[in-house]
Write a protein that holds these residues in place. Structure first.
Motif, PDB file in Angstrom:
ATOM      1  N   ARG A 268     -11.177  95.481 -59.837  1.00 24.96           N
ATOM      2  CA  ARG A 268     -10.536  96.699 -59.334  1.00 24.96           C
ATOM      3  C   ARG A 268      -9.885  97.480 -60.471  1.00 24.96           C
ATOM      4  NH1 ARG A 268      -9.206  96.430 -53.823  1.00 24.96           N
ATOM      5  NH2 ARG A 268     -10.761  95.122 -52.773  1.00 24.96           N
ATOM      6  N   PHE A 269      -9.186  96.749 -61.334  1.00 27.07           N
ATOM      7  CA  PHE A 269      -8.480  97.394 -62.439  1.00 27.07           C
ATOM      8  C   PHE A 269      -9.149  97.099 -63.779  1.00 27.07           C
ATOM      9  CE2 PHE A 269      -5.090  97.030 -59.224  1.00 27.07           C
ATOM     10  CZ  PHE A 269      -4.684  98.353 -59.171  1.00 27.07           C
ATOM     11  N   GLY A 270     -10.445  96.803 -63.745  1.00 29.59           N
ATOM     12  CA  GLY A 270     -11.137  96.456 -64.977  1.00 29.59           C
ATOM     13  C   GLY A 270     -11.467  97.667 -65.837  1.00 29.59           C
ATOM     14  N   ARG A 271     -11.548  97.429 -67.133  1.00 30.32           N
ATOM     15  CA  ARG A 271     -11.986  98.469 -68.069  1.00 30.32           C
ATOM     16  C   ARG A 271     -12.464  97.781 -69.330  1.00 30.32           C
ATOM     17  NH1 ARG A 271      -8.799 104.038 -69.617  1.00 30.32           N
ATOM     18  NH2 ARG A 271     -10.539 105.014 -70.713  1.00 30.32           N
ATOM     19  N   ILE A 272     -13.694  98.049 -69.727  1.00 33.95           N
ATOM     20  CA  ILE A 272     -14.289  97.326 -70.844  1.00 33.95           C
ATOM     21  C   ILE A 272     -13.541  97.599 -72.142  1.00 33.95           C
ATOM     22  CG2 ILE A 272     -15.974  99.123 -71.420  1.00 33.95           C
ATOM     23  CD1 ILE A 272     -16.542  95.301 -71.448  1.00 33.95           C
TER      24      ILE A 272
END
Length: 524
Positions: A268-272
């Motif tokens: 949900r709050f992921g970011r590479i």
């Protein structure tokens, strides 16, 4: 029903309860026209018999989750369907259930990453932060050179091959979570629109300086809680120490998952970019530790993500603790002494004997405990008999205080494995100890080549046992070179079945060679 009424348990702990036992009991109850009463609640629940779970693909692995049979008024935990129960026991399950605010039975059947997500979502709601329905932050465009520079993961050195005496292992405590807290690394703080800086090494990403990141807020109390458990273990009795250790381990698995979750495609709050920022700081921090250790005269034999293997003539525990304190002061991440090895051996690749491998080593600490990674006895698909023989060899090696003493044990080690090999050739080993356990990566009909796992799956299905991709199948090698492919493996463990002694002897020889071949690297 009578047993449940007599004992009235709060917890039913099973092995394969979800996939085998409860479906079987429900089928018997239906056949006999009786009501199965596993719940404590008086309201009767009509359960549907489920034998099909779900298969999914994650981090290069095919995983199968069996059906769920939770109870009402009491708990049912299936040890084979619960990673947390398998790794930490009930104390660890309860710890994560409290922290994540997830009911115990549901928590037991989910991953530590799900618990970490629940904590993060709860914190977001408390702070009036909108929770995305699903991940909607695409990865920013990068050139090939930028990908090569930034997207490199943790720092891994190639170890020096061979055996060494008096080697110390030092490692950072919860390195990646601590870096996320220290440097405020969170999906909404990395590449924010309000601050202009180049804080992240190599990547030169900017990090928000005006607000605290959601991940940093969530992780800080967990890191402190784990540290306290580790501290309390030193002054507790054996029973309480085991409980603290289980709770600490449960938090450790959750902290391990929090870093990977930043780059998970469904987070949900992921970011590479946040994921890349953490690994960039990890590489920089380990390089700092390596440089500092070398400045004090230590030779670095190996470095892996958050650990260093170092040595220096005349070093002692006080010197190493002082070095750890200096590294902690310089990096602001706690560095601790894992232990001093009497001796340790870094093993080569199985394909190329001159090529080192980062995670294949074994050694004995000064307190007599042994640490090993990448050996046959650590693999899930190694037959139990071969695991036991390799463990016997390691137990003998554990008594050696020096490499000279270890070399003197070679004749005994050779005699032991050859004795076990003779038992194998004579057909004296029980079939259940020769079972190979292998994960089925796809449906049997989807295999282009008749692999051993595919052949075993066909036999299971022919016997009326449903199998699914991601499940771990057990089979015995009957004749690996048989013209009739179906005869190469057998899933039965009946006493009248035979096994391929030549193939098992080959596997035993490989496992023995991992720990028998001694190559000193001390220069003496």
């Amino acid at each position: 029903n009578e047993l449940l009424q007599q004992y009235d348990p709060d917890l039913i702990l099973s092995e394969r309860g979800d996939s085998v036992l409860f479906p079987a009991l429900l089928k018997v109850a239906k056949r006999e026209k009786l009501q199965l009463l596993p719940d404590r609640d008086r309201v009767l629940t009509n359960r549907k018999i489920e034998t099909e779970g779900r298969t999914y693909f994650s981090y290069g692995r095919v995983i199968y989750k069996g059906p769920n049979y939770p109870l009402f008024g009491r708990w049912h935990i299936d040890g084979t369907n619960s990673f947390t129960q398998h790794e930490t026991g009930l104390a660890g399950v309860l710890e994560l259930a409290r922290l994540a605010r997830i009911p115990v039975q549901r928590l037991a059947r989910t991953s530590p990453g799900t618990a970490m997500t629940a904590i993060t979502l709860d914190l977001a709601l408390q702070q009036n932060i909108l929770v995305p329905w699903r991940k909607n932050e695409p990865e920013a465009y990068k050139t090939a050179l930028e990908l090569l520079t930034i997207d490199k993961g943790g720092l891994t050195y190639q170890p020096k091959l061979g055996a060494f005496e008096d080697v110390a292992e030092i490692d950072f405590a919860s390195m990646y979570p601590s870096l996320m807290v220290k440097h405020n690394l969170s999906p909404e703080t990395v590449l924010c629109r309000c601050c202009h800086n180049t804080q992240v090494p190599e990547a030169n990403y900017n990090v928000c300086e005006k607000r605290r990141g959601l991940m940093a807020i969530a992780l800080e109390p967990l890191i402190e809680r784990r540290r306290l458990y580790k501290q309390w273990m030193k002054t507790s009795d054996e029973q309480q120490r085991a409980i603290y250790d289980a709770r600490r381990t449960a938090i450790k698995w959750m902290l391990v998952s929090c870093f990977g979750y930043l780059g998970y495609k469904n987070a949900r709050f992921g970011r590479i970019e946040a994921h890349e920022a953490v690994t960039a700081w990890g590489r920089e921090t380990l390089l700092q530790a390596k440089t500092l250790a070398e400045s004090y005269g230590y030779e670095v034999l190996h470095a892996l993500t958050d650990s260093l293997w170092i040595r220096k003539a005349g070093m002692n525990e006080d010197d190493l603790k002082l070095l750890c304190a200096r590294i902690t002061m310089a990096t602001k991440i706690e560095m601790a002494l894992e232990g001093i090895y009497r001796w340790i051996e870094f093993l080569p690749s199985k394909v190329n004997a001159n090529r080192p491998v980062a995670c294949r080593y074994f050694g004995v600490f000064t307190n007599g405990k042994m640490k090993l990674r990448g050996l046959a006895c650590r693999r899930n698909d190694t037959p139990q008999f071969i695991k036991d023989v390799q463990q016997e060899l390691l137990t003998m090696l554990q008594q050696a205080s020096t490499l000279t003493e270890r070399a003197a044990l070679q004749p005994q080690l050779e005699a032991l494995w050859q004795e076990r090999g003779a038992q194998l050739e004579a057909g004296q080993i029980e079939l259940h100890r020769l079972q190979v356990r292998q994960v089925l990566s796809r449906d049997p009909e989807d295999y282009a080549v008749a692999t051993r796992a595919a052949l075993a799956a066909e036999q299971y299905r022919a016997a009326g046992v449903p199998v699914h991709p991601g499940e771990r199948l057990s089979y015995v090698l009957r004749d690996v070179k048989a013209t009739d492919k179906a005869a190469r493996v057998v899933v039965s463990s009946q006493a009248n079945e035979s096994y391929d002694s030549r193939e098992y002897l080959r596997l035993l020889r490989m496992a023995a060679d991992e720990v028998l071949a001694l190559k000193s690297a001390n220069g003496d």
